[in-house]
Enzyme design. Structure first.
Site, PDB file in Angstrom:
ATOM      1  N   HIS A   1      -8.990   0.809  -1.047  1.00  0.00           N
ATOM      2  CA  HIS A   1      -8.274   1.763  -0.196  1.00  0.00           C
ATOM      3  C   HIS A   1      -9.239   2.852   0.275  1.00  0.00           C
ATOM      4  O   HIS A   1     -10.226   3.127  -0.393  1.00  0.00           O
ATOM      5  CB  HIS A   1      -7.133   2.367  -1.010  1.00  0.00           C
ATOM      6  CG  HIS A   1      -6.232   3.274  -0.232  1.00  0.00           C
ATOM      7  ND1 HIS A   1      -6.522   4.593  -0.003  1.00  0.00           N
ATOM      8  CD2 HIS A   1      -5.042   3.038   0.376  1.00  0.00           C
ATOM      9  CE1 HIS A   1      -5.548   5.146   0.724  1.00  0.00           C
ATOM     10  NE2 HIS A   1      -4.636   4.223   0.958  1.00  0.00           N
TER      11      HIS A   1
ATOM     12  N   HIS B   1       2.332   4.489  -1.960  1.00  0.00           N
ATOM     13  CA  HIS B   1       1.713   5.405  -2.921  1.00  0.00           C
ATOM     14  C   HIS B   1       2.685   6.345  -3.629  1.00  0.00           C
ATOM     15  O   HIS B   1       3.773   6.638  -3.122  1.00  0.00           O
ATOM     16  CB  HIS B   1       0.657   6.247  -2.194  1.00  0.00           C
ATOM     17  CG  HIS B   1      -0.330   5.406  -1.427  1.00  0.00           C
ATOM     18  ND1 HIS B   1      -1.156   4.489  -2.026  1.00  0.00           N
ATOM     19  CD2 HIS B   1      -0.590   5.333  -0.095  1.00  0.00           C
ATOM     20  CE1 HIS B   1      -1.910   3.905  -1.087  1.00  0.00           C
ATOM     21  NE2 HIS B   1      -1.583   4.391   0.090  1.00  0.00           N
TER      22      HIS B   1
ATOM     23  N   ASP C   1       2.129   1.870   4.012  1.00  0.00           N
ATOM     24  CA  ASP C   1       1.277   3.019   3.676  1.00  0.00           C
ATOM     25  C   ASP C   1       2.187   4.237   3.441  1.00  0.00           C
ATOM     26  O   ASP C   1       1.894   5.358   3.851  1.00  0.00           O
ATOM     27  CB  ASP C   1       0.261   3.339   4.775  1.00  0.00           C
ATOM     28  CG  ASP C   1      -0.988   4.030   4.227  1.00  0.00           C
ATOM     29  OD1 ASP C   1      -1.939   4.241   4.990  1.00  0.00           O
ATOM     30  OD2 ASP C   1      -0.999   4.361   3.018  1.00  0.00           O
TER      31      ASP C   1
ATOM     32  N   GLU D   1       0.859  -1.186   0.000  1.00  0.00           N
ATOM     33  CA  GLU D   1       0.000   0.000   0.000  1.00  0.00           C
ATOM     34  C   GLU D   1       0.893   1.234   0.000  1.00  0.00           C
ATOM     35  O   GLU D   1       0.846   2.075   0.879  1.00  0.00           O
ATOM     36  CB  GLU D   1      -0.959  -0.003   1.207  1.00  0.00           C
ATOM     37  CG  GLU D   1      -2.045   1.054   1.046  1.00  0.00           C
ATOM     38  CD  GLU D   1      -2.914   1.262   2.282  1.00  0.00           C
ATOM     39  OE1 GLU D   1      -3.413   0.255   2.833  1.00  0.00           O
ATOM     40  OE2 GLU D   1      -3.102   2.424   2.694  1.00  0.00           O
TER      41      GLU D   1
HETATM   42 ZN   LIG Z   1      -2.769   4.225   1.870  1.00  0.00          ZN
END
Ligand SMILES: [Zn+2]
Ligand SMILES: [Zn+2]
Ligand SMILES: [Zn+2]
Ligand SMILES: [Zn+2]
Lengths: 336, 336, 336, 336
Positions: free
Chosen positions: B177, B11, B298, B9
């Site tokens: 998400h 980005h 994340d 996850e």
């Molecule tokens: Zn995220």
């Protein structure tokens, strides 16, 4: 060895209202939809809500529930938009409950219905209920509508400080019980009536409201205040770490005296109402702590036998089982 | 012994958009508020989003992250109301990501951005990304806006079957998400900007959407479909029992082939993104199962060092640690 | 926020004995082997055992240990076969400890050494220590030798009732600390000197002795008696279910008033000494209950920093953390 | 949904021996005492041990046990001091079992009895059983007596390498099953016949033996070797942290390639035999990992219904439930 229990999310409704609703299919449909349930489910529930001497008591006897703390069923008076109507309805509900408690003081105790349309009046009614009627706290069903069904007040808003102060001064807990989200939030549940109530929507709305209280500083302003959440915390306990971590990164204008785990240690309790899950209980023990967990059924919405048999056999210590089953509640509520 | 990791996850945002946003305080403020974060927090984040060769890679090197599956940061293209604009934006994002993956195929993999404004187009783009660009799945940021910011589509709605079928046929997972709730749901978070995003609102919105997929029968229609949730399941795992219990009592018109725990065993996965909590991980292991849990950071919203050190020392078995750290992801995504 | 701690398995040895042992390599070797440790490990330990003002106190200060309950290090006087010698040694150890406690009554408390070679004398000495010296309980290191190193007495044997009665009447707990198994049991550890002591043999011997107490009816005869086990219960908690199940199938001549979990709720406590394991702690919380778990280090055999940092961060609730760190011990031992 | 199960600690005894023992009260008394059970308990057990077509199969049918891996009941041939007698007894037991497996190949599989009095012969017999009889591993009941009942060999001793190498080469696991401790260790259990067997003594003896294997380097010399422990690991899993910590401080002459948790991930498995405890299972999941846990009953010593109902409802994920109930065993034993 029989495990004595105290249950504290056990609901009633006055006989008149039950009869009125059951006598009108449209009203039954409206009330059911409002609670996120099907009329076929709600009909027998309604009968049980009005009972104090029959099945309710028999189920308590059979499953070791020595004392049940009763409360007017959701949404209580929260949806009434007129303050005086709400105050009258609260008074009536409390007096009715007081009669039942007086008839069976060894078996029933009472959570007050409070007209938060007028926080001062709610504080006064709570005081009357505690001091004169011997009630042990208040039951509040989520936000209170303001003006109409689309608008509401949430209890971290400053006008509610008078109520929180009263509860803290009286030394009684306030149980924050669910109700569905405001209509404006309905899109995410569109075509999913089954998600509106207890199955899901109750939890997110209530957990969000509880978190508002914490982040809104209610427990910093009222360090002795005790608030109870049902359903093993409405999903909050498992998210405590993330919520704290992310809050610390982006607190915006909020400043807190404590951490979320500390608020659970000092101000928040959870009950097992309608959540007879070993895993959720274990998670609650590891995040909230067994001292802050209390047995409840959520009668008549959940099954007493299932709840009782579950807490008797849950994979926890005997030390914690006793506290959760009755010890914590007797202590918190002064039940002796 | 170094514990190799795969994170999924993680980005990015294209340099042009980053520069544009950072060059305009109002835009930065808007984007920050939209993500539930403060501009002071988001500014350094934006720089990291556009980086592929510097700090991102160094953090991966330092903390044993062998491979990161990258995705366009939220809200991706979900907020664009025009289907063609969305399709073009998705294509651009995917081509940009494909370049990065091609430069470092041993370190980066790709989740496709898909223009769900037109589910068929989304299915086609997913197919292109998987077959031609070698991507390993799709990243979808909550609902897709329809018409304006107030209106949206949720993915259990029938028009999305073509997309789910494509994902299932391609044998790739779809990562659902977060993004914040629709504006209509804003009252419950009023005066609480800190609760809008990752701290709370992301979780309830995403868990609700995921539950829509389950109760809406998406996994019955597509039994092979795999969907991934971040943040150890956005709060769903701890509530599985209650949700199932209450659903069974009031299913309304919904009929499911399986139980919620079975959907987690067969169709749903969770990652550890932004939720480096021992208790939440233990709860996930006991409800979802370690085979269905995957490490993620994340990045750049959460801290790589914290995430990596946590998974290396979390109170779990070595067998599960290896699976969670890299084994499950390599297997699910065919990373080898 | 600093977490205050009380530790209760913290050992000492008189300076004379330390000097004597350290001055004689054969003696150091003998003592080391007797404790299942290597001389190179035991030498610095011995220095720390004799210290009351230096490193011990600094480690306590640095890691928030407000009070340490000190005890003569194993095997205490348990290996002396002559009753009078044992009584004199116990008296000397207790008087020495009393001096230290008197010098720092806010930092040190005392567990009495008791000459169980003569249970009545042990009862008397315990009474003297509690009433005159202000000690808070007794520390007993496994079986007491009888006649020679090959023979021993275990404390469920009837002659020890007078001692248990004294402890129960005095309202103080008895800490059952390890020592290695009798020589006759040595075959199973042959060629494994590393398994003789804390690494393994201590645990099985002590857990077995503790179970003898339970199944031998000591807690039925003395329902108020409190016994403490270190090392999170020496392996007993995880086996409680099986032990109970199998005992119920084959009780032989033993009859118990309660179940094993009930004895842990009413009579047994565990400390964290030398077992800073999240999983073992979680298991103890779910079988023994956090009310019955107390922090300890096992100084100087285990590392104070490791112990303290572990309990500060262990994946448990704040409510339980406070009880385990200091609350339970202050309550059980009357430390205030 | 029916949960298929495989059970692998399911015992038998040949009809002749059963009749002989049951026909001689002294022999029944001796055998019972040797197993730490009462004759009244053991008598019906003996009948069940000799059954292959009646109650055993019915219990399997009723509780979803698709396949049971059978083994000669403890102490197997381990107590025979003459190597040739042991070899003949092993051969006879294996041939008898092979007949039963051949009659019901879809329901029964076999663990070989191996005459470890002569490790080479044991290796040969294991090879015969695997290659010719289609057995899936070996069942070994603790130490093998050497010379008389007072003396024994433990399997980390160098002469057993030939056997371990054979098992590793054949790719089959070896189940290390309990038997009581050597007589020399009897003092600690004196006056406690109820602690000699399954209730307690089995566990400590077997856990100690298993730890000897690890610390004695058996798994370093044979990295592919797989050993199975019953009873959720005989108490070892909860003590892993402490054992490792203390071993690291005092390793003496032992050097290991891996940590204890790594040996559990790579070489050791546990079954649920006779330990139907939620807490012990949770502890095993968090220390050993669900991939290394397999359902078993311990028939006929433990109750099939209790075991089956427990694993069907234990508070774990569905993903893990399936693996534990049958998936891991089918995979490990090649049962398909
Ligand atoms: Zn995220
Ligand atoms: Zn309720
Ligand atoms: Zn110690
Ligand atoms: Zn067995």
């Amino acid at each position: 060895m029989a495990l004595g229990k105290v249950a504290l999310e056990e609901h009633f409704l006055d006989r008149n209202t039950v009869d009125r609703v059951l006598g009108d299919p449209d009203e039954l449909a409206r009330v059911s939809a409002g609670g996120g349930v099907m009329p076929s489910y709600y009909e027998p529930i309604m009968h049980r809500l009005a009972d104090f001497d029959g099945e309710r008591l028999r189920a308590m006897d059979e499953h070791g529930i020595e004392c049940a703390v009763l409360s007017l069923t959701a949404p209580g008076v929260q949806r009434l938009t007129d303050a005086e109507t709400a105050a009258a309805a609260a008074l009536a509900a409390n007096d009715l409950l007081a009669e039942q408690v007086e008839r069976r003081p060894d078996r029933y105790a009472g959570f007050a219905t409070v007209p938060l349309q007028d926080p001062s009046a709610a504080a006064d009614e709570l005081g009357r209920c505690v001091r004169e009627l011997g009630f042990v706290g208040a039951m509040v069903n989520g936000y209170t509508n303001v003006g109409d069904a689309e608008h509401a007040a949430y209890y971290d808003e400053p006008e509610f400080d008078v109520f929180w102060r009263a509860a803290a001064d009286l030394g009684v807990p306030v149980y924050l019980h669910p109700r569905p989200a405001l209509p404006g939030a309905g899109r995410v549940l569109e075509d999913h009536p089954e998600m509106v109530g207890a199955t899901w929507g109750f939890g997110t709305e209530t957990a969000t409201h509880a978190l508002r209280l914490v982040l809104g500083g209610v427990f910093d302003r009222h360090p002795d205040l005790q608030v109870v959440l049902g359903h093993l915390g409405e999903g909050l306990p498992a998210m405590l770490w993330r919520t704290q971590y992310c809050f610390d990164l982006n607190p915006f204008d909020k400043r807190l005296d404590k951490t979320l785990p500390e608020y659970f240690a000092d101000n928040l309790h959870v009950t097992t109402s309608g959540n007879f899950s070993d895993q959720a209980l274990i998670n609650a023990i590891l995040t909230v702590g067994a001292d802050r967990i209390m047995f409840s059924v959520d009668y008549p919405y959940a099954d007493t036998a299932m709840a009782a048999e579950w807490i008797e056999r849950a994979p926890i210590s005997e030390s914690d089982r006793r506290k959760i089953a009755h010890g914590n509640a007797r202590s918190l509520l002064g039940l002796g």
